[in-house]
Design a protein around this motif. Structure first.
Motif, PDB file in Angstrom:
ATOM      1  N   MET A 245     -10.279  -3.701  11.152  1.00  0.00           N
ATOM      2  CA  MET A 245      -9.194  -2.869  11.673  1.00  0.00           C
ATOM      3  C   MET A 245      -7.835  -3.512  11.410  1.00  0.00           C
ATOM      4  O   MET A 245      -6.856  -2.824  11.133  1.00  0.00           O
TER       5      MET A 245
ATOM      6  N   ARG B 180      -2.795  -2.667   5.634  1.00  0.00           N
ATOM      7  CA  ARG B 180      -2.662  -1.813   4.443  1.00  0.00           C
ATOM      8  C   ARG B 180      -1.734  -0.639   4.748  1.00  0.00           C
ATOM      9  O   ARG B 180      -0.930  -0.238   3.896  1.00  0.00           O
ATOM     10  N   LYS B 181      -1.837  -0.064   5.924  1.00  0.00           N
ATOM     11  CA  LYS B 181      -0.937   1.023   6.301  1.00  0.00           C
ATOM     12  C   LYS B 181       0.511   0.549   6.316  1.00  0.00           C
ATOM     13  O   LYS B 181       1.415   1.253   5.865  1.00  0.00           O
TER      14      LYS B 181
ATOM     15  N   PHE C  27     -16.570  -0.222  11.452  1.00  0.00           N
ATOM     16  CA  PHE C  27     -15.158  -0.005  11.710  1.00  0.00           C
ATOM     17  C   PHE C  27     -14.731  -0.515  13.087  1.00  0.00           C
ATOM     18  O   PHE C  27     -13.560  -0.482  13.418  1.00  0.00           O
TER      19      PHE C  27
ATOM     20  N   ILE D 297      -6.986  -2.815   7.834  1.00  0.00           N
ATOM     21  CA  ILE D 297      -6.572  -1.425   7.649  1.00  0.00           C
ATOM     22  C   ILE D 297      -5.131  -1.233   8.109  1.00  0.00           C
ATOM     23  O   ILE D 297      -4.336  -0.550   7.451  1.00  0.00           O
ATOM     24  N   ARG D 298      -4.792  -1.853   9.282  1.00  0.00           N
ATOM     25  CA  ARG D 298      -3.412  -1.742   9.776  1.00  0.00           C
ATOM     26  C   ARG D 298      -2.427  -2.390   8.805  1.00  0.00           C
ATOM     27  O   ARG D 298      -1.331  -1.867   8.552  1.00  0.00           O
TER      28      ARG D 298
END
Length: 432
Positions: free
Chosen positions: A405, A411-412, A399, A408-409
């Motif tokens: 990262m 996707r958010k 991670f 992930i951002r």
């Protein structure tokens, strides 16, 4: 031709009816084997052996109250005519049980144990039927007490009354002889009466025992088939006395127990298969095209779930009556089995609430589980994809990767944009 995809308008009515019967039987056989119903029949056989003496004690006690004690013994011997040694042993146990209870000797722990065996048998029957009907919610404590007590008290009364009526009719038929047409007709009816009574018992069992609403019309044919099969089993045992005699010669008096256990297990197997047939008879539409959500891609499941959520939220906003699963199926043309699975998933993640009018309601309705001002596409996607538990712990060093990262951002951000799309605001375009 695949019979699971045949539509009513494609073939003649008679052939369509034949396909319907074949599908119901195939589904009953498939679910009977995959749900391990033979194991349930074995468990019910054990419970029956424990509970048969206290149950028959109640029957005999009520019969004595009506003055039918001799007749009920005759009825019981006839019911177990294929197992005469077992019938005599059980009658002996029952008479001993009643004598001890009357004298006050058989009290306390012994009485509680006998009551526990009866309750265990009935609860095991209910569990087996609930498994067949895919009911996960058992009866409430209040309904368990009231339903079990009603069954425990009414069943002996019904047995005694029907036995008395059959005895009266038999006496009347023998009295009038062959001089009138009524005599032969009455005797034919008496020969048919055991089939009618046994079929009625199975129909009542299939309707009453599952903790869900079972339509009587769905239980009639399975109940009749199970009743006829039970009477056929009796005839097979009665006419196989040569084999039974040989078995007794080998094992002696001990032969009565395994033969009786075999008879009870076959009886429960017939009963449970009839219950499976009643289930498929009522729910054949759920297996239309034998479709399942497992056959759908994750993307398509999300799309269909969003479709259902939109309809339900819009209906709620309009203040109209909530949808049932069948109404959603008719409006969306999604196969009913997939509709049920999707609604169950949405209920499990608290996007929807399932409500029924009563504990055995046949038609559940679905409403938003939260305010429609909060229910969004992003919330649904997040909850459906987050369902389940982590069983493996990945390497946390992974991670720290900038690329991961970043993903992930992103996707958010994607989910946040989806959260801006509320189901109540999605317009519905219907074909005219």
């Amino acid at each position: 031709m695949d019979i699971w995809q045949v539509q009513r308008e494609d073939i003649s009515p008679l052939r369509y009816l034949l396909y319907e019967v074949i599908k119901k039987v195939l589904l009953a056989v498939e679910y009977f084997t995959t749900k391990r119903m033979m194991d349930s029949a074995a468990a019910l056989t054990y419970s029956t052996l424990l509970a048969i003496v206290p149950i028959m004690a109640v029957v005999f006690a009520i019969a004595r109250g009506f003055g039918y004690n001799k007749y009920i013994e005759t009825w019981f011997r006839e019911a177990l005519s294929s197992q005469p040694q077992v019938a005599e042993a059980i009658i002996g146990f029952v008479n001993s049980y009643l004598v001890h209870t009357k004298s006050g000797i058989f009290l306390g722990i012994g009485l509680l144990f006998m009551l526990w065996t009866v309750i265990m048998l009935i609860s095991n029957i209910e569990k087996a039927f609930n498994d067949i009907w895919q009911v996960s919610t058992p009866r409430s404590i209040f309904r368990t007490i009231t339903d079990y007590m009603a069954m425990f008290l009414l069943a002996p009364i019904i047995i005694v009354v029907t036995s008395g009526i059959s005895i009266m009719m038999a006496t009347f038929a023998n009295g009038i002889g062959e001089t009138l047409i009524v005599g032969p007709t009455l005797r034919f009816f008496l020969r048919l009466l055991p089939y009618i009574i046994m079929s009625g018992v199975f129909i009542a069992l299939y309707v009453f025992m599952p903790n869900t609403k079972v339509k009587i019309k769905s239980a009639i044919i399975p109940g009749i088939l199970a009743g006829v099969a039970m009477q056929g089993l009796q005839l097979v045992y009665i006419h196989s006395q040569i084999w039974v005699t040989g078995y007794n010669a080998i094992y002696g008096s001990f032969a009565a127990l395994p033969l009786f256990m075999l008879w009870v297990q076959i009886s429960w197997t017939i009963c449970l298969f009839g219950a499976e047939l009643a289930y498929t008879n009522q729910n054949l539409e759920k297996f239309a095209f034998r479709a399942s959500t497992d056959d759908l891609s994750h993307r398509y499941r999300l799309l269909l779930s969003a479709y259902l959520m939109t309809l339900i939220c819009r209906r709620f906003e309009e203040g109209k009556k909530p949808y049932t699963a069948l109404e959603l199926k008719l409006e969306t043309n999604i196969p009913i089995r997939i509709t049920h699975d999707l609604l169950e998933n949405l209920t499990r993640v608290h996007m929807l609430s399932e409500m029924t009018n009563d504990e055995k309601g046949t038609e559940a309705v679905y409403q938003p589980a939260e305010s429609t001002a909060r229910l969004s596409v992003g919330m649904m996607i997040d909850r459906l994809e987050a369902e389940g538990k982590w069983k493996l712990m990945p390497d946390l060093q992974l991670f720290k990767s900038d690329e991961l990262m970043k993903a992930i951002r992103q996707r958010k951000d994607y989910l946040q944009k989806q959260r801006d799309i509320l189901f109540k605001d999605i317009p519905l375009v219907r074909n005219e």
